[in-house]
Design a protein around this motif. Structure first.
Motif, PDB file in Angstrom:
ATOM      1  N   SER A 256      21.046  12.379   4.989  1.00  0.00           N
ATOM      2  CA  SER A 256      22.073  11.343   5.087  1.00  0.00           C
ATOM      3  C   SER A 256      22.825  11.548   6.387  1.00  0.00           C
ATOM      4  O   SER A 256      22.909  12.663   6.902  1.00  0.00           O
TER       5      SER A 256
ATOM      6  N   ILE B 248      23.359   6.956  -2.806  1.00  0.00           N
ATOM      7  CA  ILE B 248      24.298   7.308  -1.747  1.00  0.00           C
ATOM      8  C   ILE B 248      24.626   8.798  -1.742  1.00  0.00           C
ATOM      9  O   ILE B 248      24.314   9.540  -2.662  1.00  0.00           O
TER      10      ILE B 248
ATOM     11  N   CYS C 135      26.588  -0.334   6.485  1.00  0.00           N
ATOM     12  CA  CYS C 135      25.485   0.190   7.295  1.00  0.00           C
ATOM     13  C   CYS C 135      25.556  -0.317   8.724  1.00  0.00           C
ATOM     14  O   CYS C 135      25.020   0.317   9.643  1.00  0.00           O
TER      15      CYS C 135
ATOM     16  N   PHE D  57      30.785   6.542   2.557  1.00  0.00           N
ATOM     17  CA  PHE D  57      29.578   6.596   1.729  1.00  0.00           C
ATOM     18  C   PHE D  57      28.390   6.185   2.582  1.00  0.00           C
ATOM     19  O   PHE D  57      28.484   5.249   3.377  1.00  0.00           O
ATOM     20  N   THR D  58      27.300   6.897   2.409  1.00  0.00           N
ATOM     21  CA  THR D  58      26.154   6.707   3.290  1.00  0.00           C
ATOM     22  C   THR D  58      24.873   6.814   2.475  1.00  0.00           C
ATOM     23  O   THR D  58      24.854   7.475   1.419  1.00  0.00           O
ATOM     24  N   PRO D  59      23.782   6.172   2.903  1.00  0.00           N
ATOM     25  CA  PRO D  59      22.550   6.231   2.105  1.00  0.00           C
ATOM     26  C   PRO D  59      21.912   7.617   2.114  1.00  0.00           C
ATOM     27  O   PRO D  59      21.942   8.317   3.124  1.00  0.00           O
ATOM     28  N   TRP D  60      21.356   7.991   0.978  1.00  0.00           N
ATOM     29  CA  TRP D  60      20.594   9.228   0.842  1.00  0.00           C
ATOM     30  C   TRP D  60      19.126   8.832   0.838  1.00  0.00           C
ATOM     31  O   TRP D  60      18.671   8.105  -0.039  1.00  0.00           O
TER      32      TRP D  60
ATOM     33  N   MET E 182      27.095  -0.203  -0.177  1.00  0.00           N
ATOM     34  CA  MET E 182      26.899   1.134  -0.751  1.00  0.00           C
ATOM     35  C   MET E 182      28.159   1.683  -1.387  1.00  0.00           C
ATOM     36  O   MET E 182      28.097   2.444  -2.347  1.00  0.00           O
TER      37      MET E 182
ATOM     38  N   TRP F 168      28.030  11.453  -0.160  1.00  0.00           N
ATOM     39  CA  TRP F 168      29.381  11.492   0.380  1.00  0.00           C
ATOM     40  C   TRP F 168      29.705  12.914   0.787  1.00  0.00           C
ATOM     41  O   TRP F 168      28.937  13.842   0.565  1.00  0.00           O
TER      42      TRP F 168
ATOM     43  N   GLY G 251      31.358   1.786   2.738  1.00  0.00           N
ATOM     44  CA  GLY G 251      29.955   2.168   2.699  1.00  0.00           C
ATOM     45  C   GLY G 251      29.089   1.162   3.426  1.00  0.00           C
ATOM     46  O   GLY G 251      28.047   0.746   2.921  1.00  0.00           O
TER      47      GLY G 251
END
Length: 368
Positions: free
Chosen positions: A331, A143, A192, A300-303, A252, A145, A190
């Motif tokens: 991201s 993740i 999606c 929070f987000t995916p990397w 996430m 941020w 987090g």
């Protein structure tokens, strides 16, 4: 004389405290939202807990497969640059789970990888219960941020302490010691994809947040949720939303209270396991068996780095493992990537610095 200096020191400390507290209240007041509450004095000091190494939660746990040392390096690096301390909860190989350990009435179509993911999150819930933590933040290892994460959580804390969404007034303990209140089981941050309860679009707290991503940096699914809850036009990129959790997917980043960890372990282990853990959490929220809130846009987000490294599946020998790599990672749904900022902040040109220093000294000599 000693008494005089003690009195003077005490006086200066009181003045400093008053000035600092007043300054903080003034700054925090600028972030109150259009549905925000007004009890700033009681909440602003408690919200400062968001600046500690656990963001105001009892602990910050992150789940990572033992062999993903690359992700563990990355998480520890970006966390250290953000002033956050992480505790590792090892991921679980689903193939290692004994058939007797699978929940009663579990979906027989669950894959080994899905069972492993469920078991790792269940172990995190057990950790919260066994250590009697009042709250914990649970993260996955792939993740990103915002670099201003402490400010973001401070603003969220103020809103949650004064939330108009609560079903009951906060207890004295919450007012004194719970930066995010304790009227929830799960705090989803987090996701999606997401969907608000179709019959409760009036239940939303909208507040100003200077660290909200722009419309261009916000994914379509979250723009749709925001519009359904009354935030559109120029408010996009300025407002963040808090509302009862109904249909979030992905795990996430989310927080649990101790009671929430107990309810999740009850419904997703002791009684049943209907689907992959993120979907079953969403269904359990939808069924009303746990109470939660969702924050949108997510925190929070995916990397994503491309290639096979974006998955925990075993490598395919017929495909390249490496995609764009961390230097080309991306991201969305955040304004200022902590991972991008980290690379810039740690960048150094050592020999260039020496050369520049020599140039400065040469100019000084020439001027003399």
């Amino acid at each position: 004389m000693r008494a005089f200096f003690l009195t003077l020191t005490a006086g200066l400390f009181i003045v400093f405290t008053v000035v600092t507290y007043t300054s903080f209240n003034s700054r925090a007041g600028n972030y109150l939202g259009i549905h925000g509450a007004s009890s700033m004095k009681s909440s602003s000091t408690l919200a400062l807990n968001a600046w500690n190494e656990s963001l105001g939660f009892g602990d910050v746990l992150y789940i990572s497969m033992p062999y993903r040392t690359d992700r563990q390096d990355a998480m520890n690096l970006v966390a250290s640059m953000s002033g956050i301390k992480l505790r590792l909860v090892e991921g679980v190989d689903g193939e290692s789970i004994n058939l007797k350990a699978i929940p009663d009435n579990a979906n027989p179509n669950l894959r080994a990888s899905e069972l492993g993911c469920w078991r790792a999150h269940a172990n995190a819930w057990r950790f919260v219960i066994e250590n009697n933590l009042e709250t914990a933040l649970i993260l996955e290892d792939d993740i990103d941020w915002d670099k201003n994460i402490h400010q973001i959580f401070q603003d969220l804390s103020i809103q949650m302490q004064n939330s108009t969404l609560r079903l009951a007034s906060p207890t004295d303990h919450e007012r004194a010691s719970a930066p995010y209140g304790l009227d929830w089981d799960v705090l989803v941050m987090g996701q999606c994809v997401d969907k608000a309860h179709p019959e409760h679009h009036d239940l939303v707290l909208v507040y100003d947040d200077p660290n909200v991503p722009s419309r261009e940096d916000t994914e379509f699914v979250f723009l749709n949720v925001m519009e359904s809850l009354g935030v559109s036009g120029d408010d996009v990129g300025k407002k963040r939303l808090l509302y009862p959790a109904f249909g979030p997917a992905c795990t996430m980043g989310y927080a649990v209270t101790r009671k929430g960890a107990q309810r999740l372990l009850l419904n997703l282990s002791y009684l049943d396991l209907r689907a992959p853990v993120d979907l079953d959490i969403a269904w359990t929220l939808r069924d009303g068996k746990v109470r939660g809130y969702t924050v949108t846009p997510p925190l929070f987000t995916p990397w994503r780095v491309g290639g096979q490294k974006d998955s925990d599946n075993m490598p395919d020998p017929d495909q390249s493992i490496v995609g764009n790599g961390n230097i080309g990672g991306v991201s969305g749904n955040i304004k200022n990537s902590a991972r991008v900022a980290m690379v810039d902040e740690l960048a150094m040109d050592n020999w260039g610095d020496y050369a520049n220093q020599g140039t400065v000294q040469s100019k000084k000599k020439a001027n003399n």
